[in-house]
Design a protein around this motif. Structure first.
Motif, PDB file in Angstrom:
ATOM      1  N   ALA A   1      50.280 -56.609  -6.650  1.00 13.24           N
ATOM      2  CA  ALA A   1      49.747 -57.788  -5.972  1.00 13.24           C
ATOM      3  C   ALA A   1      48.292 -58.017  -6.355  1.00 13.24           C
ATOM      4  N   ILE A   2      47.513 -56.944  -6.395  1.00 14.81           N
ATOM      5  CA  ILE A   2      46.099 -57.076  -6.766  1.00 14.81           C
ATOM      6  C   ILE A   2      45.974 -57.649  -8.170  1.00 14.81           C
ATOM      7  N   HIS A   3      46.753 -57.120  -9.087  1.00 17.06           N
ATOM      8  CA  HIS A   3      46.716 -57.590 -10.482  1.00 17.06           C
ATOM      9  C   HIS A   3      47.087 -59.076 -10.549  1.00 17.06           C
ATOM     10  N   LEU A   4      48.148 -59.462  -9.872  1.00 19.69           N
ATOM     11  CA  LEU A   4      48.591 -60.857  -9.902  1.00 19.69           C
ATOM     12  C   LEU A   4      47.573 -61.776  -9.231  1.00 19.69           C
ATOM     13  N   PHE A   5      47.064 -61.354  -8.089  1.00 13.73           N
ATOM     14  CA  PHE A   5      46.071 -62.174  -7.382  1.00 13.73           C
ATOM     15  C   PHE A   5      44.807 -62.347  -8.222  1.00 13.73           C
ATOM     16  N   ASN A   6      44.368 -61.271  -8.862  1.00 14.92           N
ATOM     17  CA  ASN A   6      43.163 -61.351  -9.704  1.00 14.92           C
ATOM     18  C   ASN A   6      43.356 -62.340 -10.854  1.00 14.92           C
ATOM     19  N   GLN A   8      45.827 -64.825 -11.118  1.00 15.38           N
ATOM     20  CA  GLN A   8      46.342 -66.164 -10.818  1.00 15.38           C
ATOM     21  C   GLN A   8      45.868 -66.763  -9.497  1.00 15.38           C
ATOM     22  N   GLY A   9      45.237 -65.959  -8.655  1.00 16.04           N
ATOM     23  CA  GLY A   9      44.862 -66.442  -7.326  1.00 16.04           C
ATOM     24  C   GLY A   9      46.010 -66.256  -6.349  1.00 16.04           C
ATOM     25  N   THR A  10      45.697 -66.203  -5.074  1.00 17.77           N
ATOM     26  CA  THR A  10      46.724 -65.909  -4.075  1.00 17.77           C
ATOM     27  C   THR A  10      47.706 -67.064  -3.873  1.00 17.77           C
ATOM     28  N   ARG A  85      38.455 -58.849  -7.322  1.00 19.81           N
ATOM     29  CA  ARG A  85      37.739 -60.110  -7.493  1.00 19.81           C
ATOM     30  C   ARG A  85      38.420 -61.306  -6.839  1.00 19.81           C
ATOM     31  N   PHE A  86      39.749 -61.253  -6.695  1.00 16.45           N
ATOM     32  CA  PHE A  86      40.421 -62.378  -6.041  1.00 16.45           C
ATOM     33  C   PHE A  86      39.915 -62.553  -4.615  1.00 16.45           C
TER      34      PHE A  86
END
Length: 199
Positions: A1-6, A8-10, A85-86
């Motif tokens: 989730a952290i990788h994806l959020f960073n 692409q954004g939540t 960073r997200f």
């Protein structure tokens, strides 16, 4: 989730995306987390623990309140901010749309202000900073925390890449903020560090 959020954004990432990236079924994910908000709250709890662990590690290497400890703390916070960073990019929206997360963030925010204040008090005690009135100490604490918390945001909003050079500039900014408040001994130490670094 952290990788994806960073990356692409939540908003762009669904729980289905997270489940697929984790190699599990959506049903398995929902067994652990009811929704995306639960995942973000869990990440924030991880951030809280990880950040404090990293902060405490510094004091195994440098004396609390020393110029070295202050600078190492600044670098650590920037690396921490980049790791998550997200959250820093979406900070206002995330906490304003989730009352539970907002309460957790405010608790951490107050705790970190207390940590920075304690560090500044220690800096006075060990002779790094000149003595400050209670009011000046409070304002200086907020000044330090504000820059440390939002330096990466400042770089990204200004279209600058986050790299060693821009992180070093953050250190230079911190030193510039500290300089008027440093003792003569600390000023000599800072000057020697800057000369050895060729600045």
């Amino acid at each position: 989730a952290i990788h994806l959020f960073n990356d692409q954004g939540t908003k762009s990432v669904s729980t289905n995306h997270i489940a697929a990236a984790a190699g599990i079924s959506p049903g398995n994910l929902y067994y652990h987390f009811r929704n995306k908000e639960d995942i973000i709250r869990a990440i924030f709890e991880q951030m809280d623990i990880y950040g404090m662990e990293q902060y405490l590690l510094i004091f195994h290497e440098a004396q609390q309140g020393s110029l070295e400890a202050i600078e190492q703390t600044f670098v650590m916070i920037q690396k921490f901010n980049w790791r998550y960073r997200f959250f820093k990019r979406e900070l206002t929206a995330l906490i304003m749309n989730d009352g539970i997360l907002k309460d957790k963030f405010n608790q951490t925010h107050r705790k970190m202000l207390g940590v920075v204040h304690q560090s500044n008090v220690a800096a006075v005690e060990v002779g790094t900073l000149k003595p400050l009135s209670d009011r000046d100490m409070s304002l200086f604490t907020e000044e330090i925390w504000l820059v440390a918390l939002f330096w990466l945001n400042y770089l990204e909003v200004g279209g600058e890449e986050v790299n060693e050079d821009t992180l070093t500039r953050g250190i230079d900014l911190l030193r510039n903020m500290l300089r008027p408040r440093l003792t003569e001994e600390a000023l000599i130490s800072l000057s020697q560090k800057e000369n050895s670094a060729g600045t």
